[in-house]
Structures are given as structure tokens and as C-alpha cells.
Design an enzyme around this catalytic site. Structure first.
Site, short mmCIF file in Angstrom:
data_model
loop_
_atom_site.label_atom_id
_atom_site.label_comp_id
_atom_site.label_asym_id
_atom_site.label_seq_id
_atom_site.Cartn_x
_atom_site.Cartn_y
_atom_site.Cartn_z
N LYS A 486 0.85 -1.20 0.00
CA LYS A 486 0.00 0.00 0.00
C LYS A 486 0.88 1.25 0.00
O LYS A 486 2.08 1.17 0.29
CB LYS A 486 -0.88 -0.01 1.25
CG LYS A 486 -0.08 -0.02 2.55
CD LYS A 486 -0.93 -0.38 3.75
CE LYS A 486 -0.09 -0.36 5.02
NZ LYS A 486 -0.77 -0.96 6.14
N ARG A 584 -10.36 0.07 14.68
CA ARG A 584 -10.30 0.85 13.45
C ARG A 584 -11.38 0.26 12.54
O ARG A 584 -12.53 0.66 12.61
CB ARG A 584 -8.89 0.74 12.86
CG ARG A 584 -8.59 1.67 11.74
CD ARG A 584 -7.11 1.71 11.37
NE ARG A 584 -6.56 0.42 10.96
CZ ARG A 584 -5.30 0.24 10.55
NH1 ARG A 584 -4.46 1.28 10.50
NH2 ARG A 584 -4.86 -0.94 10.18
N HIS A 613 -5.66 -7.14 13.46
CA HIS A 613 -4.44 -6.34 13.46
C HIS A 613 -4.10 -5.95 14.90
O HIS A 613 -4.98 -5.51 15.64
CB HIS A 613 -4.69 -5.09 12.60
CG HIS A 613 -3.45 -4.34 12.25
ND1 HIS A 613 -2.29 -4.94 11.81
CD2 HIS A 613 -3.19 -3.00 12.24
CE1 HIS A 613 -1.37 -4.01 11.55
NE2 HIS A 613 -1.90 -2.83 11.80
N ARG A 670 1.45 -10.64 7.74
CA ARG A 670 1.39 -9.49 6.82
C ARG A 670 2.62 -8.62 7.01
O ARG A 670 2.74 -7.90 7.99
CB ARG A 670 0.11 -8.68 7.07
CG ARG A 670 -1.16 -9.45 6.77
CD ARG A 670 -2.39 -8.57 6.91
NE ARG A 670 -2.43 -7.87 8.18
CZ ARG A 670 -2.90 -8.40 9.31
NH1 ARG A 670 -3.39 -9.63 9.33
NH2 ARG A 670 -2.89 -7.70 10.42
N TYR A 712 13.76 32.30 3.97
CA TYR A 712 12.51 32.99 4.30
C TYR A 712 12.46 33.41 5.77
O TYR A 712 12.97 32.71 6.65
CB TYR A 712 11.32 32.07 4.05
CG TYR A 712 10.93 31.95 2.59
CD1 TYR A 712 10.61 33.08 1.83
CD2 TYR A 712 10.88 30.70 1.99
CE1 TYR A 712 10.24 32.95 0.50
CE2 TYR A 712 10.51 30.56 0.66
CZ TYR A 712 10.20 31.70 -0.08
OH TYR A 712 9.84 31.57 -1.39
N CYS A 760 12.41 25.42 2.20
CA CYS A 760 11.51 25.99 1.19
C CYS A 760 10.74 24.87 0.49
O CYS A 760 10.97 23.69 0.75
CB CYS A 760 12.28 26.79 0.14
SG CYS A 760 13.47 27.93 0.83
N MET A 761 9.86 25.25 -0.45
CA MET A 761 9.05 24.24 -1.12
C MET A 761 9.92 23.26 -1.93
O MET A 761 9.75 22.05 -1.85
CB MET A 761 8.04 24.91 -2.05
CG MET A 761 7.06 23.92 -2.66
SD MET A 761 5.96 24.69 -3.84
CE MET A 761 4.92 25.70 -2.79
N ASP A 762 10.89 23.78 -2.69
CA ASP A 762 11.71 22.92 -3.56
C ASP A 762 13.19 22.95 -3.22
O ASP A 762 13.98 22.30 -3.89
CB ASP A 762 11.56 23.37 -5.02
CG ASP A 762 10.12 23.60 -5.40
OD1 ASP A 762 9.33 22.66 -5.24
OD2 ASP A 762 9.79 24.73 -5.81
#
Ligand SMILES: *Cc1c(COP(=O)(O)O)cnc(C)c1O
Length: 817
Positions: A486, A584, A613, A670, A712, A760-762
Site C-alpha cells: 500500500k 479501526r 491487526h 502481513r 525565508y 523551502c518548497m523545492d
């Protein structure tokens, strides 16, 4: 046992049913029983593919199997006690036919690099047989030695062991005349009582050798050589080297890139050369190679200098990359020989996501075979590998074009390929690029690779396999394994990981959502797949793609029952989730009577498995609660069995549970995060190998004076004049913003560089003061030396979040040794 000679055994040896592509009339299959695989189970399949000779083990011959074998009347079955032992004996016999010098290499690290470099340094002087890649196991060594032929004038083989007594088997197969003991490290300590025992075992490789080369600075190795090896092999000549001024045959010094090697105890002129790499491990490997060359075939300093320049850092790994036009590239542009080609083709064969297969191959150099034989063998391999398009590069291949399919393409040189090859011919294909070093096939790879921005997550497929085997061994052969893929296989790339798992024949896969399952099916994954969060809208998709729903409530079950009743075709079996305390998803124990009533009224709904689980398998403090959950689960499954009249496969444990509660493993487990290299119970953390390495590149380096601020909100205030490196990763890539302002760090050229200012973002800025760095260098965020768990701790989260947080825009690169 019966004495069988090599002549009687057919020449194409198969040890894995997956290798049996193409024409099998000359094949023999050695059915080997391992911990988890039984080769005997594939006899029928191989028979159907034309195999007619089988080596089988007496103890595997149950009455049922004997009955099965009578159906293959025209096949020959050779019964032995152990197929592997026979194979090893045949390899030993084969080795005896060739009285040539053979270099045997063992030690903890560097075996493969020393072997490859040595082969390169001596390639102009010998026709060399060597182990492909790191084929150094109980099976790999005999298969490697088997490649020895009349034409060879030197053999170089490596031997790796993980348990006592294994070397005893490998020694007669390799029969080294010259030995190299690379070094001793902590790897594989589990199998041995002590370091001393480990050294002693490895030294068994040299009990009949004439010469042994090792580093005198490894004092514990030197001690064991004197105490043990000299006792059993008193005539052995010891050739040693030292960088630290220890007593040795050769004294070495390194200044910058200048390496001098002075013979102290033998008559050899001193040599002084430029080395291409100066890190400690490379220097050690180079010294082993140089001393070996001087011992068996002395070269002048200028010749050595020239050949050293051609060495490449041994990235002998096979890399899988995204190619142009939705192709998958397998980059093996480092070397080209027959045995290596076979391994690379096998790896290609395992890649099932595209039906079309393209092979781009250079001339094979220094094989020692007459060209006609060599290219006939290559054409044979190409034929067996079911290649859709063959592309040959080099004058010799071009001359032998008649041996290859008529629609093949040929180019005299890499330059001509670059100028003329119609690149759209690789679209929608798996493309194996394999070339001898001098053909510089990295240019071809560069042309065919989809350009990536500098950040990538490198996935070590060998580590994944290692981890899978570790958990397999833990649960034993009677318990099945479902692997959780997953969330993009915990960030590692679900299609590629799933394919590897399919190749290794795990029992089930599980995903969270139907569309994840669809992606797997579209990439050629045929294993059963459980979907944990199905919704009624996705039921038709489940049916179309044969995905199996987890049903966790009466209403969902009723929806499914209605859907199944109205559907035509094969309705997939279902999985029931029981809530034993996680609270859950799942049926509560009190809801079981109604569940059973419903299922008995709808007997066509087949319950394949039932599971629950654990809420606290990671932590010892919850052991009592976990045990309580197990007890509840057993009560529930007993009730189901009584009600349904059959017992579905039961499973409870996740990765941490497998380690902590071996008694609760039931019929299946699992496996999740452990496969990806995090042993979350912490009980056996060193048993798994890290799988992912997150890397980016340095975009710019500059010196900023004390008192200035970085980034920033001016939050990175400099209290010293700093060398600042800007790296190409930001929070949008999964580099968590909480790692800013010195909380986190990255590693550049082995140095820790803390973040400066806000992420920063990138992009992110790091303090690289006093660190040797230029733009274009790599920066490592996590990897084998920088564990994910440490990173997670720094920002108060868990490794799961770090792994799954690496965004999809970060390219995944897969590699194996
Ligand atoms: C994700 C998941 C697992 C695997 O857990 P790990 O801790 O990663 O081993 C097992 N079972 C279920 C139901 C899960 O959702």
C-alpha cells in the site's frame, strides 16, 4: 551415491525454473530444496517447456510426486541425496580439467570490486574467467567456475560465506593458486561465534594455495594467518602490504593521488602511480590489486598508470530507470561478458511490465573465444531471452549480423548509434543496455533516460530480497506471507517492488485502494491482491481486475453479497477483518453470530482469509494487550470455523509482530515496513538492511558573512561566516519543513551539514562550512549510513511517515548488484 560425470549431464544448467526460456533440449534442471522453495514443485512446468533431464532429491520423492513423474516418460530423472552437492561436485570436477592460475578472493568487503578491477588491469594480458557480479555463494561459485573453458588463461573467483563449514565446500571448487583476503568487517557476524572464528573459516579457502595476499595492517587477519593457515599450509608464500609502516612485503604511501609501492622483501622496482580514487576503501582495494599484479605479472609504472586511468568506480550495479516513451531502462553499461549478459537477461526477464524487449549490446571484448563461437553463443542467448529487437554496436557484431534476427539493427560504433538510432523504437519496451567499458554506453543510457530532476530515491533490490528472506526464515515454511504494498509500497515504488515479490513468489499482496491494485495488474502482477478499503463504487473494478476485497462490516458485506449475486464471471474470494482491539475497521466479536448467519445463507461467498491487526506490536509495554487480542482472534476464528464448516487462512501479525510474537504467526503474516528496511520492534534491528537512499544534488555553493541571514523570514541567522550549500529538495519532495533551522541535516561527501533557516518548497540551505563541496555534488538525506529512524526522531514522527512522505515527483531508481 552414483558417480556421474560431467559428460552425462546436459550442458545448459538450470537451477531456477524461471531461467528456462527458449530452447531447452540441452537443459538439465537441478531441483534444489531451500528453506522456502522446492525446485521439485516445478518439474511439470519445466517438462512442458521442453526440459528432459532432471536431477532430483530422494527425500523429496513422496508417493504423489513419484506418481507425477511417471507421466513424464521420456524424461530422465537422476536421483541423488542433494542436488546442490552434485552440482558442486560437477563443478569441482570441471575445475580439475584446467590447470591454470586461479585467484580466489574472500573477505568481508571489497571482494567484487577487487575482482573486477583486477580483471580490468590484466585484461590485455590474460583471457580471464571470473564470477559474474557477486556470484559468490554455495550455488554462485559452482555456476561461476563452470564457465571455465580451454581458452582461459586466468580465473578470478570470489567466495562469500555466512556460516561455518561453507568454505570447506567452496575451496575445492575454486582451488585457488593465489589468494586475496580483502579484510574483515562486522558483516554477517550472526553466523559465527566470534571474529576469530570468522577469519579462520575464510582462511580455509587458502589451505592449498601457493600464495596469499593480505594487508598487514589488519592485525587480527595477520595473526590468524600465522597461527592457523601456516600450520596447515606451511609452504604458502605470504605477500603483504602496509600503509602504516608495519612489517610487510610492500610498503605503501599515499600523498594526494600519488601512491607509491616499495618492495621491502622482494626484488621489484618501486612503482609510483596516480590513483583514480582516494577514499580509504578504494585505496585498500587498489592496493590489493596492485600487489596482486606485481606478484603474478609485474607491469611497469607507466603501463599501470595508463590502466588505472581506465578504472571506473565500481558501480557494477544493474540500475532500472525510467526511459523515454514510457520505457523501462536497465542500465548495465559497465561491462560485457557472456556470464554477465546471461544474468542481465535474466533480470530483464523478471521485468514483466512491458511485453516488448529491446537489447542494445556492444561487442564482447577479450572473451578468448573465436568470434564465430562467441557470437553464435550470444545469438543463442538472445534467442532464448525472447528479445523483440536486437541492436548491436561494434564492428564485430556488425560482421556477424547474419546470426541475429533479420530485423535487428547494427551500428559500427557508439557515435554512429547516437547519430542514427531511431529512439522511438524503444518506446513501451523494457530496454537492456549492456556494453563493454570502452563503448561508453553511458551516452546511450543518457539519451534514452527520461531526464530526472536531481532528487531521487534509490531502492536497493538486493536489500529488499534480503529482508524478505529474513522474515521468511523467521516464520518458517508453513506460514504464508502477504506483503503490504500500500501507499506506493511505503514510498518505494509499488509496481517494481511488486514485480520483485512476484519473482520471489510471495503468497499475497495487499493494497489500500482498488486503484493501487489496478496499477499493479497493469504492470503485469498476477499474484492475488487484497484491497483493504473497497467501496461499493469500486466493486466492478475489483471484479474486472480480479482484486479481492477486505470486508469489515455487515453493511459492506451485504453490498458485496448483492453485487456478487448479480455478477457474471469469476467473483473474487473475500477477506474478513475482525476488530480485536485496534478499533479501526472490522467486525466485533459480538457481531459474529449475524455474520455467520449471513455467510451460511450465501455459501457462494468464499472466505479466503480472516484476519485482525495488533494495536501495539511495536512495543513491549503492550504485550499483555497483544496476547489478549490473539486470544480474542482465536475465539472468533473458532466460531467462524464451526459456523462455516471450513477454516479460512488466519493472519494476525505485522512486521513487528513477526519478530515479537513468533507463536502467533498462524497460517499467514502481513509483512510491511520490515521489508522496506525498518525493524520496528527494535529487537533485531540489525537483521534487516535499509532499502531506500534519498539523495539530491547541490545547486549552488557560496560564502555568506557572519551576521547575515539565510532564507525565508530571515530565520537562519549566521553566527559565523559560513559556506552555504543550496540543495534541490524541499518540503514538496517530502523533506519535512520541521527539519529546518538546524533540526535536521544532510550528508555531503561524508560530512554532516545541518539545515540553515526554513526549508523551502523545492529547496533547502545547509551549512557546509569546511566541507569540500561544489555544485553538482550529491547530498544524502537518508540511507544505509543515515537511518530513517534517526531522522524520524528528530521531528517527533515515525519512519512510516518519512518513507511514505517522499513525494511521487521524486524519481525512484532501482538497482541490484
Ligand atoms: C499496513 C498494515 C500492515 C503492515 O504493518 P507494518 O507495521 O508495516 O508491518 C499489516 N496489517 C494491516 C492491516 C495493515 O494495514
Amino acid at each position: 551415491m552414483t558417480t556421474l560425470s560431467t559428460q552425462h549431464i546436459r550442458p545448459r544448467w538450470l537451477t531456477d525454473s524461471r531461467q528456462a526460456t527458449g530452447d531447452n533440449s540441452q537443459s538439465v534442471f537441478f531441483a534444489i530444496r531451500g528453506e522456502h522453495h522446492d525446485g521439485h514443485a516445478f518439474i511439470g512446468n519445466l517438462y512442458d517447456r521442453g526440459v528432459r533431464q532432471f536431477v532430483i532429491e530422494r527425500s523429496a520423492l513422496t508417493p504423489d510426486r513419484r506418481a507425477e513423474l511417471t507421466r513424464y516418460a521420456d524424461a530422465e530423472f537422476i536421483e541423488v541425496d542433494s542436488s546442490l552437492t552434485l552440482l558442486q561436485q560437477l563443478a569441482t570436477e570441471h575445475r580439475r580439467l584446467f590447470p591454470l592460475p586461479v585467484i580466489g578472493i574472500t573477505g568481508s568487503n571489497g571482494k567484487t570490486i577487487v575482482k573486477e578491477w583486477l580483471a580490468q588491469l590484466l585484461a590485455d594480458d590474460y583471457v580471464i574467467a571470473k564470477s559474474p557480479r557477486s556470484y559468490n555463494s554455495q550455488l554462485g561459485v559452482p555456476l561461476s567456475v563452470r564457465e571455465l573453458g580451454e581458452r582461459h588463461t586466468l580465473g578470478i573467483f570470489e567466495a562469500g560465506i555466512s556460516r561455518p563449514h561453507e568454505m570447506q565446500t567452496l575451496e575445492p571448487i575454486i582451488q585457488p593458486t593465489i589468494g586475496i583476503f580483502t579484510n574483515i568487517g562486522p558483516a554477517h557476524d550472526e553466523g559465527f561465534r566470534s571474529r576469530k572464528q570468522k577469519i579462520a573459516e575464510k582462511l580455509r579457502l587458502f589451505v592449498h594455495a601457493d600464495t596469499l595476499i593480505y594487508c598487514a595492517d589488519q592485525t587480527d587477519v595477520a595473526d590468524e594467518v600465522r597461527m592457523l593457515l601456516k600450520a596447515v599450509n606451511p609452504g604458502i608464500r605470504l605477500v603483504t602490504w602496509s600503509l602504516n609502516g608495519n612489517d610487510a612485503t610492500y610498503r605503501a604511501t599515499l600523498t594526494g593521488t600519488r601512491l607509491t609501492l616499495t618492495a621491502v622483501k622482494v626484488e621489484r622496482p618501486a612503482i609510483e602511480v596516480d590513483v583514480p580514487f582516494t577514499d580509504a576503501a578504494s585505496v585498500e582495494n587498489l592496493l590489493h590489486c596492485l600487489v596482486a599484479v606485481q606478484t603474478i605479472h609485474p607491469l611497469t609504472a607507466s603501463t599501470l598508470d595508463r590502466r588505472l586511468k581506465r578504472l571506473r568506480p565500481v558501480s557494477m550495479r544493474l540500475e532500472q530507470k525510467e526511459g523515454i516513451g514510457n520505457s523501462v531502462l536497465i542500465d548495465d553499461s559497465y561491462s560485457n561478458d557472456l556470464a554477465g549478459l546471461q544474468l542481465a537477461l535474466r533480470f530483464m526477464n523478471q521485468q514483466r511490465s512491458r511485453d516488448r524487449r529491446v537489447l542494445i549490446l556492444s561487442d564482447v571484448l577479450q572473451s578468448g573465444l573465436p568470434d564465430d563461437d562467441l557470437y553464435a553463443q550470444i545469438a543463442d542467448q538472445v534467442h532464448n531471452a525472447e528479445i523483440s529487437l536486437f541492436v548491436g554496436v561494434g564492428p564485430v557484431l556488425s560482421r556477424h549480423r547474419d546470426l541475429f534476427p533479420p530485423d535487428s539493427l547494427f551500428y559500427e560504433s557508439t557515435a554512429q548509434w547516437l547519430a542514427e538510432f531511431p529512439v522511438d523504437r524503444v518506446h513501451e519496451s523494457v530496454v537492456l543496455v549492456k556494453g563493454a567499458r570502452t563503448y561508453a554506453f553511458e551516452q546511450i543510457v543518457n539519451r534514452l533516460q527520461r531526464k530526472v530532476h536531481g532528487t531521487r530515491l534509490e531502492i536497493d533490490l538486493d536489500a529488499l530480497t534480503h529482508n524478505l528472506n529474513y522474515y521468511r526464515e523467521k516464520v518458517g515454511p508453513a506460514t504464508k506471507i502477504m506483503v503490504m504494498v500500500k501507499a506506493f509500497a511505503y514510498g518505494s515504488g509499488s509496481a517494481e517492488v511488486a514485480q520483485l515479490l512476484q519473482y520471489h513468489r510471495v503468497d499475497y499482496l495487499a493494497v489500500a485502494y482498488a486503484d493501487e491494485g489496478v496499477t499493479l495488474r497493469q504492470n503485469g502482477v498476477t499474484l492475488p491482491i487484497m484491497v483493504m478499503n473497497p467501496s461499493p463504487e469500486t466493486f466492478p473494478v475489483l471484479l474486472d481486475y480480479q482484486l479481492q476485497p477486505e470486508l469489515y462490516s455487515q453493511s459492506l458485506l451485504t453490498d458485496w453479497g448483492r453485487f456478487a449475486g448479480e455478477s457474471k464471471g469469476d467473483v473474487p474470494p473475500i477477506h474478513l477483518k475482525i476488530d480485536t482491539g485496534m478499533h479501526r475497521l472490522g467486525f466485533l466479536e459480538s457481531e459474529l453470530p449475524a455474520l455467520i448467519d449471513y455467510l451460511t445463507a450465501h455459501p457462494t461467498l468464499h472466505v479466503e482469509t480472516v484476519f485482525s491487526h495488533l494495536a501495539g506490536a511495536d512495543e513491549a509495554q503492550f504485550n499483555n494487550f497483544s496476547t489478549q487480542q490473539y486470544d480474542t482472534f482465536i475465539r472468533c476464528t473458532d466460531a467462524l470455523q464451526t459456523g462455516l464448516g471450513y477454516l479460512p487462512t488466519r493472519h494476525l501479525l505485522n512486521s513487528a509482530g513477526i519478530v515479537r510474537f513468533p507463536n502467533f504467526r498462524l497460517d499467514m503474516v502481513r509483512l510491511g515496513i520490515g521489508l522496506y528496511g525498518v525493524e520496528s520492534s527494535g529487537i533485531e534491528s540489525s537483521a534487516v538492511r535499509p532499502v531506500g537512499t534519498l539523495k539530491t544534488v547541490v545547486s549552488q555553493v557560496k560564502t555568506i558573512p557572519v551576521g547575515e541571514s539565510v532564507g525565508y523570514s530571515r530565520s537562519g541567522q549566521l553566527n559565523h561566516t559560513a559556506q552555504i550549500a543550496t540543495i534541490a529538495i524541499g518540503y514538496a519532495d517530502g523533506f519535512d519543513r520541521r527539519l529546518g533551522n538546524g533540526v535536521g541535516a544532510v550528508w555531503i561527501n561524508g560530512h554532516r551539514c545541518p539545515t540553515v533557516g526554513n526549508v523551502c518548497m523545492d529547496m533547502t540551505m545547509v551549512d557546509a562550512t569546511n566541507v569540500p563541496v561544489v555544485a553538482g555534488d550529491d547530498a544524502v538525506i537518508f540511507g544505509p549510513d543515515q537511518p530513517i529512524s534517526g531522522l524520524a526522531k528528530q521531528i517527533g514522527t515515525i519512519p512510516y511517515e518519512i518513507l511514505t512522505g517522499v513525494s511521487e515527483r521524486v524519481k525512484r531508481v532501482f538497482f541490484k548488484e
